[in-house]
Design a protein around this motif. Structure first.
Motif, short mmCIF file in Angstrom:
data_model
loop_
_atom_site.label_atom_id
_atom_site.label_comp_id
_atom_site.label_asym_id
_atom_site.label_seq_id
_atom_site.Cartn_x
_atom_site.Cartn_y
_atom_site.Cartn_z
N TRP A 15 0.85 -1.27 0.17
CA TRP A 15 0.08 -0.14 -0.06
C TRP A 15 0.96 1.05 -0.11
O TRP A 15 2.06 1.40 0.49
CB TRP A 15 -0.89 0.05 1.01
N LYS A 16 0.36 2.27 -0.57
CA LYS A 16 0.85 3.66 -0.50
C LYS A 16 -0.17 4.76 -0.20
O LYS A 16 -1.35 4.36 -0.60
CB LYS A 16 1.96 4.04 -1.48
N VAL A 17 0.22 5.81 0.32
CA VAL A 17 -0.79 7.06 0.43
C VAL A 17 -0.70 7.68 -0.94
O VAL A 17 0.35 8.26 -1.37
CB VAL A 17 -0.41 7.98 1.53
N TYR A 18 -2.07 7.91 -1.63
CA TYR A 18 -2.18 8.79 -2.53
C TYR A 18 -2.41 10.14 -2.35
O TYR A 18 -1.76 10.90 -2.92
CB TYR A 18 -3.68 8.16 -3.36
N ALA A 19 -3.37 10.26 -1.39
CA ALA A 19 -3.76 11.88 -0.60
C ALA A 19 -4.11 11.65 0.63
O ALA A 19 -4.82 10.32 0.93
CB ALA A 19 -4.43 12.54 -1.68
N GLU A 20 -4.01 12.65 1.22
CA GLU A 20 -4.53 12.42 2.65
C GLU A 20 -6.07 12.24 2.67
O GLU A 20 -6.74 13.11 1.92
CB GLU A 20 -4.24 13.75 3.49
N GLY A 21 -6.49 11.41 3.53
CA GLY A 21 -7.96 11.20 3.61
C GLY A 21 -8.81 10.48 2.52
O GLY A 21 -9.80 10.47 2.35
N VAL A 22 -8.09 9.99 1.69
CA VAL A 22 -8.26 9.04 0.39
C VAL A 22 -7.92 7.81 0.42
O VAL A 22 -6.61 7.62 1.18
CB VAL A 22 -7.77 9.76 -0.69
N PRO A 23 -8.61 6.57 0.07
CA PRO A 23 -8.19 5.34 0.03
C PRO A 23 -6.88 5.14 -0.43
O PRO A 23 -6.50 5.94 -1.44
CB PRO A 23 -9.47 4.65 -0.92
N ARG A 24 -5.91 4.25 0.21
CA ARG A 24 -4.63 3.89 -0.03
C ARG A 24 -4.86 3.33 -1.73
O ARG A 24 -5.96 2.59 -2.01
CB ARG A 24 -4.10 2.84 0.73
N CYS A 25 -3.69 3.28 -2.30
CA CYS A 25 -3.59 2.57 -3.53
C CYS A 25 -2.24 1.71 -3.67
O CYS A 25 -1.66 1.73 -2.72
CB CYS A 25 -3.34 3.61 -4.66
N ILE A 26 -2.08 0.91 -4.60
CA ILE A 26 -1.10 0.10 -4.76
C ILE A 26 0.16 0.79 -4.91
O ILE A 26 0.19 1.92 -5.30
CB ILE A 26 -1.27 -1.15 -5.88
N ASP A 27 1.13 0.54 -4.33
CA ASP A 27 2.53 1.08 -4.29
C ASP A 27 3.35 0.73 -5.46
O ASP A 27 4.32 -0.05 -5.58
CB ASP A 27 3.36 0.50 -3.04
N ILE A 28 2.89 1.47 -6.45
CA ILE A 28 3.56 1.38 -8.01
C ILE A 28 3.86 2.75 -8.30
O ILE A 28 2.81 3.74 -8.46
CB ILE A 28 2.49 0.63 -8.81
N GLU A 29 5.17 3.08 -8.89
CA GLU A 29 5.21 4.50 -9.40
C GLU A 29 4.08 4.64 -10.31
O GLU A 29 3.55 3.65 -11.15
CB GLU A 29 6.33 4.27 -10.16
N ASP A 30 3.67 5.97 -10.56
CA ASP A 30 2.37 6.46 -11.09
C ASP A 30 2.88 6.29 -12.85
O ASP A 30 1.76 6.42 -13.62
CB ASP A 30 1.96 7.66 -10.99
N ASP A 31 4.11 6.21 -13.13
CA ASP A 31 4.42 5.98 -14.42
C ASP A 31 4.84 4.54 -14.85
O ASP A 31 5.64 4.15 -15.74
CB ASP A 31 5.75 7.14 -14.88
N GLY A 32 4.55 3.54 -13.82
CA GLY A 32 4.97 2.41 -14.02
C GLY A 32 3.98 1.34 -14.28
O GLY A 32 4.17 0.17 -13.41
N VAL A 33 3.18 1.24 -15.19
CA VAL A 33 2.29 0.10 -15.58
C VAL A 33 3.01 -1.05 -15.77
O VAL A 33 2.51 -2.29 -15.37
CB VAL A 33 1.27 0.54 -16.45
N PHE A 34 4.26 -1.06 -16.40
CA PHE A 34 4.84 -2.18 -16.52
C PHE A 34 5.60 -2.85 -15.39
O PHE A 34 6.19 -3.83 -15.65
CB PHE A 34 5.80 -1.92 -17.77
#
Length: 671
Positions: A146-165
């Motif tokens: 997990w990682k924090v996308y923004a305060e008070g918002v559901p967590r998201c997967i810990d992948i760099e946002d430019d890293g779909v591969f």
């Protein structure tokens, strides 16, 4: 010597085959086999191939529990990924054991696949299976963090946002879907560039010019919307059957900060009734956009952009139409906050409605669409992989509903939400405003408003006519609920089994923690105590990821490709007095290039690429027992009946509602 007959199936994706060496080990309750290499043949591991062979084992292994698959490089070839659909094993006694997998193997080493019967951990569970499940989940938790996308918002997967591969292969688009998605994006973008719209930063000169852009791509509905968008009845109908059908609620008392009085709406209501009577009769409805108040706005083409936080009062008239009767463009009443009415001049009333549609667009995109489907689906998906092993029956039930969700969300954070993304270039809210709006929206998310039946009741929308989202949605909700009930009741014999299932409880607890941020006021459960509560929870998850996403996504091009019906931004402030002109309206609407960017977005997200799986279509046969397979068949039959009814009804409608036709609903949030 015991002879076991083996069948190994490779996936049909264009890249599913492999040149690697594949080895297999059978694991049973009485021991395991030697490591056997699957004989190499040019056709054995081609896409769609099924390989059959025998292996000799010194003794009968008893009941088979696992198969181990090992992948190693062949000669000096690069290690390439292999998609294994399933392994079937027929024992010397003739018993068939099935090992459904449907995953990529992308690393050298051993992968253990449990036998296909769904297993819930109890005191009698085999130690071999316990070890396999523990190892599987430990590995998954290392991969999916997990990682924090923004305060008070559901967590998201810990992948760099430019890293779909960098996503695990099982969560990446197939080659077919990747190519199709890219084509949809490029085809409309290239057309707008050829026409010069993308480089034009001017205001529109007249409404007819906007049609030059909107006609580059058209759907069955979009052309009609451009003709009827000014009609009050169409404006109101979008609250029921548009792309944001869960905002409006019944109003029994006018809010104190809404300066509408009976005299203002008398001409709309007619001489035989009045506002107080219509309130008491349950014919008045409210759309309130307070959530948008004081959100920082963007700068586009060097121009400050603007937002309003309006309130819109609507009336169900004797013709059973929902029509707007009063609009206030601010939450603060006063001399400079007029109440706009249908009796005002044509341009005053039209501009007020456009401002409401702009606000509707923002709440729809960020709250109803992004937060309540995409971000929550990502939470459900990630928690499932981390907490439910593939042998758990609930994993088998819900995993089809997370197909490709992680890739589309990672792409969205990069291409839409990032500081240089699409929203920054074309939306009123950029990187500064979106996280704040998401946080506010999250404060309004509750378990009950994620459950369609409760949502409808809480908004007082049980009986309003022509509410097709409600009517179609409830049919689908009940079909999903029945399907889930059949599966859950097959595997769970009592409420105690639910309470004592450690993997299930860990899954629910992680969703509550990482998705709903341990907010007890949301009433989202952090644990489940009964079969009934489990059925409702799973129904909510499946409905959110399939039907609800279809309801808020599929019609975007239909409703918004005619930009004045859903402006992405506004470049003049809301009016503080009446006296609007067409020139003022055109100066308020988005610039030409901003409109073009919005059109590209609407076209892309409303047109499914290839490689889609519609609701109830489960080609990956995770369940091997007859009872769950029969439950799937019954579910599919119910969906077919619902689809048939919707298609027949729509034949009689000028503006058909097809977004909740099961034949077009995708199983998962994949676009």
């Amino acid at each position: 010597m015991a002879v076991y007959k083996i069948t190994v199936a490779t996936g049909s994706d264009l890249a599913a085959g492999t040149f690697n060496n594949i080895f297999i080990i059978l694991v049973g309750e009485h021991g395991e086999s030697e490591k056997h290499q699957i004989a190499r043949h040019w056709s054995h591991f081609l896409p769609g191939s099924v390989t059959e062979f025998d292996i000799n084992v010194e003794k009968d292994l008893g009941e088979l529990l696992l198969v181990q698959l090992n992948m190693e490089c062949y000669l000096n070839f690069f290690l390439d990924d292999w998609f294994c659909q399933y392994v079937n094993v027929t024992s010397p006694s003739g018993q068939l054991y099935q090992f459904p997998f449907y995953q990529w193997i992308s690393k050298p080493g051993s992968v253990e696949v449990p036998e296909g019967k769904g297993v819930i951990i109890t005191g009698s569970t085999s130690p071999i299976l316990l070890r396999q499940r523990k190892a599987e989940l430990e590995m998954n938790r290392e991969t999916y963090k997990w990682k924090v996308y923004a305060e008070g918002v559901p967590r998201c997967i810990d992948i760099e946002d430019d890293g779909v591969f960098k996503l695990p292969p099982n969560d990446q688009y197939s080659l077919l879907k990747e190519m199709s998605f890219g084509y949809n994006l490029l085809s409309i973008g290239f057309g707008t560039m050829l026409k010069g719209f993308m480089f034009n930063k001017d205001s529109w000169h007249n409404l007819e010019d906007i049609k030059l852009l909107s006609t580059l791509r058209q759907s069955q509905k979009s052309g009609l919307v451009s003709e009827i968008w000014k009609e009050d009845s169409f404006f109101g109908s979008q609250y029921l059957n548009g792309v944001n059908p869960s905002l409006i609620k019944k109003c029994f008392k006018i809010p104190e900060n809404f300066s509408v009085v009976d005299e203002m709406v008398a001409s709309s209501l007619g001489p035989s009734t009045n506002l107080e009577t219509e309130l008491q009769n349950g014919h008045i409805f409210l759309a309130d956009y307070k959530i948008l108040e004081n959100i920082p706005t963007n700068t586009i083409n060097g121009k400050q952009q603007y937002i309003a936080a309006p309130m819109c009062l609507l009336w169900k008239n004797p013709q059973d139409q929902l029509v707007p009767i009063a609009i206030q463009l601010s939450q603060t009443p006063g001399e400079h906050t007029p109440v706009f009415l249908p009796s005002d001049s044509e341009f005053d009333w039209l501009l007020a409605k456009i401002w409401v549609r702009n606000s509707e667009f923002q709440v729809h995109q960020i709250d109803s669409h992004l937060l309540r489907t995409h971000l929550l689906a990502e939470v459900f998906s990630t928690a499932t992989t981390r907490q439910l092993p593939m042998g758990h029956p609930l994993y088998k039930l819900i995993i089809p509903h997370f197909r490709y969700t992680l890739e589309i969300n990672v792409l969205g954070r990069k291409q839409l939400l990032a500081p240089s993304g699409h929203f920054e270039k074309a939306w009123v809210f950029g990187d500064g405003g979106i996280p704040l709006l998401l946080k506010r929206a999250m404060e309004g998310v509750t378990f009950h408003n994620l459950c369609l039946p409760d949502n409808i009741v809480s908004r007082g929308m049980e009986s309003i006519p022509n509410y097709l989202y409600r009517d179609d949605g409830m049919k689908i909700w009940l079909a999903v609920e029945s399907f889930v009930s059949n599966i859950v009741n097959y595997y769970y014999y009592s409420d105690v089994m639910v309470k004592e299932d450690p993997e299930l409880q860990a899954w629910v607890a992680e969703i509550f923690k990482e998705g709903f941020l341990q907010n007890c006021s949301s009433e989202v459960p952090s644990s489940l105590e009964s079969i009934a509560s489990l059925i409702k929870y799973l129904t909510m998850v499946i409905f959110t990821c399939s039907a609800q996403h279809a309801a808020v996504n599929s019609g975007q091009f239909d409703m918004y490709s005619w930009m004045p019906n859903g402006p992405t931004t506004m470049k003049s402030p809301p009016p503080t007095a009446k006296g609007a002109t067409m020139e003022a309206i055109l100066k308020t609407l988005p610039d030409v290039n901003t409109t073009a960017l919005g059109l590209i977005f609407m076209w892309t997200v409303s047109n499914d690429p290839l490689d889609t799986r519609h609701l109830g279509n489960y080609p990956n046969k995770y369940f091997t027992e007859k009872t769950p397979q029969q439950a799937i068949k019954e579910f599919q039959d119910k969906l077919t009946e619902i689809s048939k009814h919707i298609k027949e009804r729509n034949k009689t409608m000028d503006l058909p509602y097809a977004y909740l036709d099961p034949s077009v609903i995708e199983n998962s949030v994949s676009l």
